[in-house]
Scaffold this motif. Structure first.
Motif, PDB file in Angstrom:
ATOM      1  N   ALA B 165       0.827  -1.220   0.000  1.00  0.00           N
ATOM      2  CA  ALA B 165       0.000   0.000   0.000  1.00  0.00           C
ATOM      3  C   ALA B 165       0.860   1.268   0.000  1.00  0.00           C
ATOM      4  CB  ALA B 165      -0.944  -0.005   1.202  1.00  0.00           C
ATOM      5  N   ARG B 166       2.054   1.187   0.600  1.00  0.00           N
ATOM      6  CA  ARG B 166       2.955   2.357   0.641  1.00  0.00           C
ATOM      7  C   ARG B 166       3.606   2.654  -0.695  1.00  0.00           C
ATOM      8  NH1 ARG B 166       5.009   3.706   5.968  1.00  0.00           N
ATOM      9  NH2 ARG B 166       4.245   2.196   7.460  1.00  0.00           N
ATOM     10  N   LEU B 167       3.545   1.699  -1.601  1.00  0.00           N
ATOM     11  CA  LEU B 167       4.259   1.853  -2.876  1.00  0.00           C
ATOM     12  C   LEU B 167       3.462   2.641  -3.901  1.00  0.00           C
ATOM     13  CD1 LEU B 167       5.724  -1.762  -3.142  1.00  0.00           C
ATOM     14  CD2 LEU B 167       6.899   0.311  -2.377  1.00  0.00           C
ATOM     15  N   ALA B 168       2.192   2.849  -3.638  1.00  0.00           N
ATOM     16  CA  ALA B 168       1.342   3.565  -4.600  1.00  0.00           C
ATOM     17  C   ALA B 168       1.122   4.997  -4.157  1.00  0.00           C
ATOM     18  CB  ALA B 168      -0.008   2.878  -4.719  1.00  0.00           C
ATOM     19  N   ARG B 169       0.987   5.882  -5.118  1.00  0.00           N
ATOM     20  CA  ARG B 169       0.584   7.248  -4.785  1.00  0.00           C
ATOM     21  C   ARG B 169      -0.770   7.222  -4.085  1.00  0.00           C
ATOM     22  NH1 ARG B 169      -1.335  11.012  -3.310  1.00  0.00           N
ATOM     23  NH2 ARG B 169      -1.428  13.147  -4.064  1.00  0.00           N
ATOM     24  N   ARG B 170      -1.666   6.373  -4.590  1.00  0.00           N
ATOM     25  CA  ARG B 170      -2.990   6.205  -3.981  1.00  0.00           C
ATOM     26  C   ARG B 170      -3.236   4.720  -3.712  1.00  0.00           C
ATOM     27  NH1 ARG B 170      -3.281  10.028  -7.913  1.00  0.00           N
ATOM     28  NH2 ARG B 170      -4.289  11.986  -7.308  1.00  0.00           N
ATOM     29  N   ALA B 171      -3.529   4.384  -2.464  1.00  0.00           N
ATOM     30  CA  ALA B 171      -3.920   3.016  -2.132  1.00  0.00           C
ATOM     31  C   ALA B 171      -5.363   3.046  -1.659  1.00  0.00           C
ATOM     32  CB  ALA B 171      -3.015   2.438  -1.060  1.00  0.00           C
ATOM     33  N   ARG B 172      -6.222   2.493  -2.458  1.00  0.00           N
ATOM     34  CA  ARG B 172      -7.649   2.494  -2.162  1.00  0.00           C
ATOM     35  C   ARG B 172      -8.076   1.116  -1.728  1.00  0.00           C
ATOM     36  NH1 ARG B 172      -9.016   7.215  -5.359  1.00  0.00           N
ATOM     37  NH2 ARG B 172      -7.608   8.678  -4.337  1.00  0.00           N
ATOM     38  N   ASN B 173      -9.273   1.006  -1.201  1.00  0.00           N
ATOM     39  CA  ASN B 173      -9.950  -0.281  -1.128  1.00  0.00           C
ATOM     40  C   ASN B 173     -11.434  -0.062  -1.041  1.00  0.00           C
ATOM     41  OD1 ASN B 173     -11.114  -2.810   0.539  1.00  0.00           O
ATOM     42  ND2 ASN B 173      -9.570  -3.377  -0.951  1.00  0.00           N
ATOM     43  N   PHE B 174     -12.160  -0.732  -1.892  1.00  0.00           N
ATOM     44  CA  PHE B 174     -13.583  -0.465  -2.036  1.00  0.00           C
ATOM     45  C   PHE B 174     -14.477  -1.559  -1.470  1.00  0.00           C
ATOM     46  CE2 PHE B 174     -11.306   1.800  -5.390  1.00  0.00           C
ATOM     47  CZ  PHE B 174     -11.814   3.084  -5.264  1.00  0.00           C
ATOM     48  N   GLY B 175     -13.923  -2.770  -1.261  1.00  0.00           N
ATOM     49  CA  GLY B 175     -14.694  -3.805  -0.578  1.00  0.00           C
ATOM     50  C   GLY B 175     -15.628  -4.639  -1.437  1.00  0.00           C
ATOM     51  N   ALA B 176     -15.345  -4.764  -2.728  1.00  0.00           N
ATOM     52  CA  ALA B 176     -16.129  -5.663  -3.585  1.00  0.00           C
ATOM     53  C   ALA B 176     -15.194  -6.148  -4.697  1.00  0.00           C
ATOM     54  CB  ALA B 176     -17.352  -4.964  -4.167  1.00  0.00           C
ATOM     55  N   ALA B 177     -14.604  -7.333  -4.474  1.00  0.00           N
ATOM     56  CA  ALA B 177     -13.522  -7.823  -5.340  1.00  0.00           C
ATOM     57  C   ALA B 177     -13.900  -7.868  -6.818  1.00  0.00           C
ATOM     58  CB  ALA B 177     -13.079  -9.209  -4.873  1.00  0.00           C
ATOM     59  N   SER B 178     -15.092  -8.341  -7.125  1.00  0.00           N
ATOM     60  CA  SER B 178     -15.460  -8.502  -8.543  1.00  0.00           C
ATOM     61  C   SER B 178     -15.423  -7.156  -9.265  1.00  0.00           C
ATOM     62  CB  SER B 178     -16.845  -9.138  -8.668  1.00  0.00           C
ATOM     63  OG  SER B 178     -17.847  -8.269  -8.178  1.00  0.00           O
ATOM     64  N   LEU B 179     -15.923  -6.132  -8.584  1.00  0.00           N
ATOM     65  CA  LEU B 179     -15.987  -4.811  -9.197  1.00  0.00           C
ATOM     66  C   LEU B 179     -14.602  -4.158  -9.230  1.00  0.00           C
ATOM     67  CD1 LEU B 179     -18.120  -3.039 -10.482  1.00  0.00           C
ATOM     68  CD2 LEU B 179     -18.795  -2.251  -8.212  1.00  0.00           C
ATOM     69  N   GLU B 180     -13.791  -4.449  -8.244  1.00  0.00           N
ATOM     70  CA  GLU B 180     -12.426  -3.903  -8.234  1.00  0.00           C
ATOM     71  C   GLU B 180     -11.586  -4.543  -9.342  1.00  0.00           C
ATOM     72  OE1 GLU B 180     -11.210  -2.553  -4.015  1.00  0.00           O
ATOM     73  OE2 GLU B 180     -12.559  -4.220  -3.673  1.00  0.00           O
ATOM     74  N   LEU B 181     -11.835  -5.826  -9.608  1.00  0.00           N
ATOM     75  CA  LEU B 181     -11.157  -6.453 -10.752  1.00  0.00           C
ATOM     76  C   LEU B 181     -11.590  -5.765 -12.054  1.00  0.00           C
ATOM     77  CD1 LEU B 181     -11.371 -10.191  -9.620  1.00  0.00           C
ATOM     78  CD2 LEU B 181      -9.278  -8.810  -9.825  1.00  0.00           C
ATOM     79  N   CYS B 182     -12.858  -5.397 -12.159  1.00  0.00           N
ATOM     80  CA  CYS B 182     -13.310  -4.660 -13.350  1.00  0.00           C
ATOM     81  C   CYS B 182     -12.638  -3.286 -13.454  1.00  0.00           C
ATOM     82  CB  CYS B 182     -14.832  -4.500 -13.342  1.00  0.00           C
ATOM     83  SG  CYS B 182     -15.703  -6.069 -13.569  1.00  0.00           S
ATOM     84  N   LEU B 183     -12.353  -2.662 -12.297  1.00  0.00           N
ATOM     85  CA  LEU B 183     -11.645  -1.371 -12.324  1.00  0.00           C
ATOM     86  C   LEU B 183     -10.214  -1.549 -12.836  1.00  0.00           C
ATOM     87  CD1 LEU B 183     -12.841   0.471  -9.056  1.00  0.00           C
ATOM     88  CD2 LEU B 183     -13.758   0.649 -11.374  1.00  0.00           C
ATOM     89  N   VAL B 184      -9.590  -2.674 -12.507  1.00  0.00           N
ATOM     90  CA  VAL B 184      -8.283  -2.971 -13.099  1.00  0.00           C
ATOM     91  C   VAL B 184      -8.439  -3.175 -14.614  1.00  0.00           C
ATOM     92  CG1 VAL B 184      -6.378  -4.639 -13.196  1.00  0.00           C
ATOM     93  CG2 VAL B 184      -7.315  -3.951 -10.973  1.00  0.00           C
ATOM     94  N   ALA B 185      -9.455  -3.921 -15.003  1.00  0.00           N
ATOM     95  CA  ALA B 185      -9.672  -4.217 -16.427  1.00  0.00           C
ATOM     96  C   ALA B 185      -9.881  -2.944 -17.247  1.00  0.00           C
ATOM     97  CB  ALA B 185     -10.873  -5.157 -16.594  1.00  0.00           C
ATOM     98  N   GLN B 186     -10.588  -1.980 -16.680  1.00  0.00           N
ATOM     99  CA  GLN B 186     -10.880  -0.764 -17.463  1.00  0.00           C
ATOM    100  C   GLN B 186      -9.820   0.317 -17.303  1.00  0.00           C
ATOM    101  OE1 GLN B 186     -14.712   0.801 -16.311  1.00  0.00           O
ATOM    102  NE2 GLN B 186     -13.917   1.892 -14.548  1.00  0.00           N
ATOM    103  N   GLY B 187      -8.723  -0.001 -16.607  1.00  0.00           N
ATOM    104  CA  GLY B 187      -7.637   0.974 -16.491  1.00  0.00           C
ATOM    105  C   GLY B 187      -7.860   2.057 -15.457  1.00  0.00           C
ATOM    106  N   SER B 188      -8.740   1.811 -14.495  1.00  0.00           N
ATOM    107  CA  SER B 188      -8.910   2.763 -13.386  1.00  0.00           C
ATOM    108  C   SER B 188      -7.838   2.553 -12.327  1.00  0.00           C
ATOM    109  CB  SER B 188     -10.277   2.576 -12.720  1.00  0.00           C
ATOM    110  OG  SER B 188     -11.319   2.718 -13.655  1.00  0.00           O
ATOM    111  N   LEU B 189      -7.438   1.305 -12.147  1.00  0.00           N
ATOM    112  CA  LEU B 189      -6.459   0.930 -11.132  1.00  0.00           C
ATOM    113  C   LEU B 189      -5.343   0.116 -11.786  1.00  0.00           C
ATOM    114  CD1 LEU B 189      -8.872  -0.468  -8.353  1.00  0.00           C
ATOM    115  CD2 LEU B 189      -7.773   1.786  -8.368  1.00  0.00           C
TER     116      LEU B 189
END
Lengths: 254, 254
Positions: B165-189
């Motif tokens: 978490a310290r390695l990123a400018r922003r370390a988030r967590n949203f609490g819904a893995a399936s949707l967070e994987l989609c955020l990686v897929a769409q280039g948000s994370l």
């Protein structure tokens, strides 16, 4: 005042709907707070200023873009047109517009409105008259077993943040302070905690509305030393923050 | 298959709209995965099963509630009716329904759909045919300066999580893995990282759809030792996960 703030927030919603996400993040200038202004910020702020003008400019304006617009009014609108710009520009569905009206200091804020620009929920508070989400009265939650904190984390976080994140069953962070303060106000989260190096601290425009909403819902907002937070309404002000729904949280994290 | 999955996801959206938030979190039973089932999970799952029945039960079903429903079909629906139940039940606007169709193993998933139940965005992928958000083709983002990770944090996180978490400018967590994987897929994370003690590890129903969506968008999904993730489609399986949009992220976090 509520009607004016709702009109301004709706104008932001409408203005950004027409914006292509690929252009939302273009840098279009430098803000009065020293951070670059992105197109979405500019468009959202212009939408609010237009609403004020239409209504005879009844408020001064403190904003990242213009620092201070003196309209000779008694009260000042403390405006973050888009709180969570990174999220908005990168397709993360969690950002808001934050509008507070008051004078001189954070403690002088009388009205506050935060609108979730994804879901559309409108959070509103008037000093001494409670906080609401749409028409529902907000109450913070009692601190219990299923702890949920929002802790700002990343390269600019102070070490203390990581210690506190371990104390919760769930440590989240969503990246839009005004809306996270509303989540504390409505009892979704027990704590919002941001403790960072200078360049990531919050501006008063990020927290002016959310702070009143938390307080009117039964919570309290502190600096990270545990003093009740009060700062000047000035665009140069930067602060850490710790907002709790229930004072018992303070015992657990100290 | 896409039409069937969309029909099922829409049925979930409609079913939970009629649910009072105050009752969404009632415990209504114990799931096959050993965690309590809350009313919102039950209602959402029943809505999906009804859609399958209406369509002649063309799929077996793997789900938290029923473990395995054998309809004598070639493929199995790997279902998390509500991913992010804590968020859904506590008013945090970030949760999804996750549907994957495949056989035997994670690598055998052929179709995947994740629907953001707040915003309504539908993420869909078919193996070998790309990933989409509504009709827009998804591409992960190139790793650059403005790093944004989602790192699961809290009392059950392994220490490594805090280092990352310290390695990123922003370390988030949203609490819904399936949707967070989609955020990686769409280039948000740039990264989704979850590394926890046993009881907080993910189930295959949480990640089956998101994993295909990330891979079809140009990213990759690993275990936390850096092996390409593949697990049995079994409700008892629990795993850590590390999903990246760009392989360069692996160099930065190691």
């Amino acid at each position: 005042m509520k009607e004016l703030l709702i009109e301004a927030a709706d104008a932001v919603s409408n203005a950004i709907k027409q914006l292509e996400i690929s252009k939302a993040g273009d840098k279009v200038g430098m803000g009065a707070d020293g951070t670059p202004t992105q197109r979405i910020d500019r468009i959202a702020e212009d939408a609010v200023l237009k609403v004020l003008e239409k209504n005879g400019n009844p408020l001064n304006v403190l904003s990242e873009e213009h620092e201070f617009i003196d309209n000779g009014a008694e009260y000042t609108l403390v405006l973050d047109p888009i709180d969570g710009t990174f999220n908005a520009v990168n397709g993360v569905p969690f950002f808001a517009t934050s509008l507070a009206v008051g004078k001189e200091r954070l403690s002088g804020v009388q009205w506050a409105l935060v609108k979730d620009l994804t879901k559309g929920t409108v959070y509103f508070a008037e000093k001494g008259k409670g906080a609401f989400a749409d028409s529902k009265r907000l109450r913070t939650r009692e601190f219990g077993k299923s702890t949920a904190f929002s802790v700002y984390m990343g390269a600019l976080s102070e070490d203390e943040s990581f210690r506190i994140a371990r104390l919760a069953r769930r440590a989240r962070n969503f990246g839009a302070a005004s809306l996270e303060l509303c989540l504390v106000a409505q009892g979704s989260l027990d704590l919002y905690y941001l403790h960072t190096k200078a360049q990531a601290k919050l501006r008063v425009v990020d927290i002016a509305a959310g702070t009143l909403i938390v307080r009117e819902a039964g919570g309290e907002v502190f600096d990270v030393d545990g003093n009740i937070l009060d700062v000047d309404l000035n665009i140069k002000t930067r602060t850490d923050i710790m907002a709790v729904g229930d004072m018992k949280v303070l015992e657990v994290i100290k």
